[in-house]
Scaffold this motif. Structure first.
Motif, short mmCIF file in Angstrom:
data_model
loop_
_atom_site.label_atom_id
_atom_site.label_comp_id
_atom_site.label_asym_id
_atom_site.label_seq_id
_atom_site.Cartn_x
_atom_site.Cartn_y
_atom_site.Cartn_z
N PHE A 66 37.00 39.74 32.09
CA PHE A 66 35.99 39.00 31.39
C PHE A 66 35.81 37.67 32.44
O PHE A 66 36.87 37.31 33.45
CB PHE A 66 36.52 38.31 30.10
N PRO A 67 34.64 37.12 32.23
CA PRO A 67 34.53 35.68 33.17
C PRO A 67 35.69 34.77 33.03
O PRO A 67 36.02 33.93 33.90
CB PRO A 67 33.37 35.24 32.66
N ASP A 68 36.53 34.57 31.90
CA ASP A 68 37.15 33.57 31.47
C ASP A 68 38.41 33.60 32.38
O ASP A 68 39.00 32.76 32.98
CB ASP A 68 37.78 33.63 30.20
N ALA A 69 38.68 35.10 32.82
CA ALA A 69 39.82 35.35 33.74
C ALA A 69 39.51 34.66 34.99
O ALA A 69 40.32 34.35 35.91
CB ALA A 69 40.12 36.65 33.81
N ALA A 70 38.25 34.74 35.46
CA ALA A 70 37.95 34.49 36.73
C ALA A 70 37.92 32.91 37.04
O ALA A 70 38.30 32.27 37.90
CB ALA A 70 36.47 34.99 37.25
N ARG A 71 37.46 32.27 35.71
CA ARG A 71 37.76 30.78 35.65
C ARG A 71 38.97 30.11 35.74
O ARG A 71 39.36 29.32 36.35
CB ARG A 71 36.95 30.25 34.39
N ARG A 72 40.01 31.01 35.14
CA ARG A 72 41.37 30.60 35.22
C ARG A 72 41.86 30.67 36.46
O ARG A 72 42.82 29.93 36.98
CB ARG A 72 41.94 31.32 33.96
N ILE A 73 41.72 31.94 36.93
CA ILE A 73 42.55 32.35 38.02
C ILE A 73 41.84 31.94 39.50
O ILE A 73 42.41 31.70 40.56
CB ILE A 73 42.87 33.86 38.05
N GLY A 74 40.57 32.05 39.14
CA GLY A 74 39.72 32.03 40.55
C GLY A 74 39.09 33.41 40.97
O GLY A 74 39.97 34.40 41.07
N LEU A 75 37.89 33.30 41.31
CA LEU A 75 37.25 34.76 41.70
C LEU A 75 38.08 35.53 42.73
O LEU A 75 38.38 36.66 42.72
CB LEU A 75 35.73 34.59 41.99
N ASP A 76 38.41 34.74 43.84
CA ASP A 76 39.10 35.29 45.08
C ASP A 76 40.63 36.06 44.60
O ASP A 76 40.83 37.03 44.97
CB ASP A 76 39.40 34.39 46.12
N ARG A 77 41.14 35.23 43.75
CA ARG A 77 42.73 35.61 43.52
C ARG A 77 42.35 36.78 42.51
O ARG A 77 43.25 37.66 42.40
CB ARG A 77 43.46 34.43 42.72
N LEU A 78 41.46 36.59 41.65
CA LEU A 78 41.38 37.97 40.65
C LEU A 78 41.02 39.10 41.11
O LEU A 78 41.65 40.04 41.07
CB LEU A 78 40.15 37.44 39.36
N ILE A 79 40.18 39.19 42.29
CA ILE A 79 39.76 40.27 43.09
C ILE A 79 41.07 40.92 43.74
O ILE A 79 41.41 42.10 43.73
CB ILE A 79 38.61 40.20 43.83
N MET A 80 41.69 39.74 44.30
CA MET A 80 43.18 40.35 45.00
C MET A 80 44.05 41.06 44.09
O MET A 80 44.67 42.04 44.22
CB MET A 80 43.55 39.11 45.47
N LEU A 81 44.24 40.36 42.97
CA LEU A 81 45.19 41.00 41.70
C LEU A 81 44.65 42.41 41.37
O LEU A 81 45.23 43.16 41.15
CB LEU A 81 45.20 40.09 40.88
N GLN A 82 43.10 42.25 41.10
CA GLN A 82 42.94 43.62 40.53
C GLN A 82 42.97 44.72 41.36
O GLN A 82 43.46 45.87 41.47
CB GLN A 82 41.41 43.44 40.13
N VAL A 83 42.74 44.66 42.89
CA VAL A 83 42.77 45.66 43.79
C VAL A 83 44.08 46.02 43.97
O VAL A 83 44.38 47.22 44.22
CB VAL A 83 41.96 45.12 45.12
N VAL A 84 44.85 44.97 44.02
CA VAL A 84 46.47 45.64 44.17
C VAL A 84 47.13 46.35 43.25
O VAL A 84 47.72 47.22 43.13
CB VAL A 84 47.37 44.15 44.26
N ILE A 85 46.55 45.76 41.83
CA ILE A 85 46.98 46.56 40.45
C ILE A 85 46.23 48.05 40.74
O ILE A 85 47.01 49.17 40.46
CB ILE A 85 46.38 46.00 39.05
N ASP A 86 44.88 48.06 41.20
CA ASP A 86 44.49 49.43 41.52
C ASP A 86 45.42 50.56 42.26
O ASP A 86 45.28 51.67 41.97
CB ASP A 86 43.10 49.21 42.02
N ILE A 87 45.51 49.97 43.56
CA ILE A 87 46.27 50.80 44.47
C ILE A 87 47.70 51.26 44.00
O ILE A 87 48.20 52.18 43.95
CB ILE A 87 46.41 49.83 45.63
N ALA A 88 48.59 50.04 43.34
CA ALA A 88 49.69 50.34 42.51
C ALA A 88 49.66 51.32 41.51
O ALA A 88 50.43 52.29 41.47
CB ALA A 88 50.28 49.09 42.17
N VAL A 89 48.55 51.27 40.60
CA VAL A 89 48.53 52.37 39.62
C VAL A 89 48.13 53.59 39.94
O VAL A 89 48.65 54.81 39.69
CB VAL A 89 47.25 51.86 38.58
N LEU A 90 47.11 53.84 41.44
CA LEU A 90 46.71 54.85 41.80
C LEU A 90 48.10 55.68 42.59
O LEU A 90 48.22 56.79 42.64
CB LEU A 90 45.58 54.83 42.57
N ALA A 91 48.76 54.86 43.30
CA ALA A 91 49.75 55.27 43.95
C ALA A 91 50.77 55.87 43.11
O ALA A 91 51.56 57.06 43.25
CB ALA A 91 50.61 54.18 44.91
#
Length: 522
Positions: A66-91
């Protein structure tokens, strides 16, 4: 939901919009892991791990989507966190599903491609490196633990593909963003230009109408309504406004348009109709027609004012020029009454006659200006016309004709009034004959094609025209000849303009060089 229905205005749409679709893809993949993981041959080495990771992945996607997460964390940090979670989950799912051969690295490529579209800077290389490390680490663990591992060459190719996909996706994102910025800038410039054009059309004195194929007014500026004497025009049939517009497409389609007096406003308008975009297509739509309306009465008034001003200047010049010969006539007449000697009387009578003829030539030349309104242009064949004029000017003498060298194509034509052309050429030929050397061919008369127009040249081999006098040769009453009136070239240029032609003085070659240029057809 993972996809925000209303994007936050503070978020960069070029990154947030693709991130929304990437979140939707994550939610679909997490649901497949949870619902159809066993059917997809996933998690067979650790089924509970697959279920736990799938639940955790769904929770992470819903929490961070949700956009609220981007406002709280910051869009760049949110993208970094999401992709790291993606790679960790898929691994983790790859480890629980038999390693490289489970096909999970293909999903990692999709995630890296999406990350390349939304991430910035060198983060995409970090994500590719992280995916490479976890895939190589998992395959190495299987190799050293004696489990079924994949060939490291194949794994290496996939890891190289991680970097390639991430870099290409990032370059495409940069290219798309640059194109979007360029389109935005051009859109702003276009909007400004459109606003300027609308302001110009709204404030211009001429009326502008855009008509549909059915003759209904689609657009109109305020001047058009004022000229037609109506309050509004949009949506109305032009033929209903004034019956004179019933066949306007035929009468107004020419380059010069047509004159017609409006019934409502009582104004005499010049109407000109052209197809939108010059070919009937363009801004007005298919079959649209642009109609330009000009208040011709105002033009006539301005022309009348200009004529009166020119007449005032001409009258003042004539009064000044007539004063000198008239003074000579009066003085000679006074002396004639006192003089008794016959030879002196003859001389005084000659002075009176010469100055009277000079005044008469002046008056005749000025009266010739009135013939401007009587132009009846026709397509004159130049070769016989010029030959006849030279024959008249030399009185049939062979020696006089030898001075002229005529080089005019047999089919060369000029759209001009016959009498006007005779007067123009008679003046040019007489001047050239007066100042030339008198040798055979010292006066050249030739015609050339000038881009759909005909240029008739008259030049001599005389001394030419001084630089100080070149700007004054077409001024009324300017002459270097003691018996000239100074109106010949002035009237010649006026007559040329009355026929839509131009009379110009070219550079000395080496003598005077005049060029008459006009249409080939009237």
């Amino acid at each position: 939901m993972a996809v925000a229905a209303f994007p936050d205005p503070d978020l960069d749409p070029s990154r947030w919009v693709p991130l929304r679709y990437l979140n939707f893809f994550r939610l679909v993949i997490a649901g497949l892991f949870l619902v159809a993981g066993s059917e997809l041959q996933l998690g067979h080495e650790a089924p509970k791990v697959l279920v736990a990771v799938a639940f955790a992945y769904i929770a992470a996607v819903l929490t961070l989507g949700f956009p609220d997460a981007a406002r709280r964390i910051g869009l760049d940090r949110l993208i970094m966190l999401q992709v790291v979670i993606d790679i960790a989950v898929l691994a983790t799912i790859m480890w629980a599903s038999g390693g490289y051969r489970s096909g999970i690295p293909v999903l990692m490529m999709v995630i890296l491609a999406g990350a390349g579209l939304v991430a910035q800077g060198r983060a995409v290389l970090f994500f590719a490196s992280l995916a490479t490390v976890v895939v190589l680490a998992e395959n190495s663990w299987r190799f050293f633990s004696g489990r079924s591992s994949a060939d490291f060459l194949q794994v290496g190719f996939v890891c190289i593909g991680f970097f390639g996909i991430a870099i290409v996706a990032r370059l495409l994102a940069l290219r798309a963003k640059a194109n979007e910025s360029l389109a935005t800038l051009r859109g702003v410039a276009l909007a400004k230009q459109q606003a300027v054009n609308e302001r110009i059309i709204r404030d211009m004195q001429d009326g502008v109408l855009v008509l549909g194929a059915d003759g209904r007014v689609r657009q109109a500026n305020p001047s058009a309504a004022l000229l037609l004497g109506v309050d509004s025009l949009e949506g109305r049939l032009l033929a209903e406004l004034d019956e004179s517009f019933s066949d306007f497409r035929v009468r107004c389609a020419s380059a010069d348009g047509a004159l017609q007096r409006m019934r409502a406003s009582g104004k005499l308008l010049r109407c000109r109709a052209v197809g939108a975009g010059e070919d009937g297509e363009g801004g007005g739509g298919e079959g649209a027609t642009l109609v330009y309306l000009t208040d011709f009465e105002e033009i006539l008034q301005r022309m009348q004012q200009m004529k009166l001003a020119a007449l005032g200047r001409l009258t003042a010049s004539m009064a000044h020029e007539i004063r000198n010969p008239l003074s000579a006539v009066m003085q000679a007449a006074e002396l004639l009454t006192e003089e008794k000697r016959a030879d002196v009387q003859v001389r005084l009578v000659r002075i009176i006659n010469d100055n009277a003829r000079r005044i008469e030539r002046m008056v005749r030349d000025v009266l010739a200006l009135g013939r401007r309104e009587e132009a009846l242009p026709e397509a004159l064949i130049l070769a016989p016309f010029v030959a006849s004029l030279i024959e008249e000017s030399t009185l049939g003498g062979a020696a006089g004709r030898d001075v002229f060298r005529v080089e005019i194509p047999a089919r060369a034509t000029l759209g001009i009034d016959r009498a006007h052309l005779h007067q123009i050429l008679d003046n040019l030929v007489a001047n050239a004959r007066r100042y030339c050397s008198g040798k055979p061919g010292s006066v050249r008369v030739f015609a050339v094609d000038a881009g759909g127009r005909t240029a008739l040249h008259v030049l001599d081999d005389g001394p030419g025209i001084d630089a100080a006098e070149r700007l004054r040769v077409f001024e009324p009453f300017f002459t270097t000849h003691p018996k000239g009136t100074g109106l010949g070239l002035y009237i010649a240029r006026e007559l040329a303009e009355a026929n839509g032609a131009t009379l110009e003085l070219a550079d000395n070659a080496p003598g005077a060089h005049f060029v008459l240029t006009g249409r080939t057809q009237p």
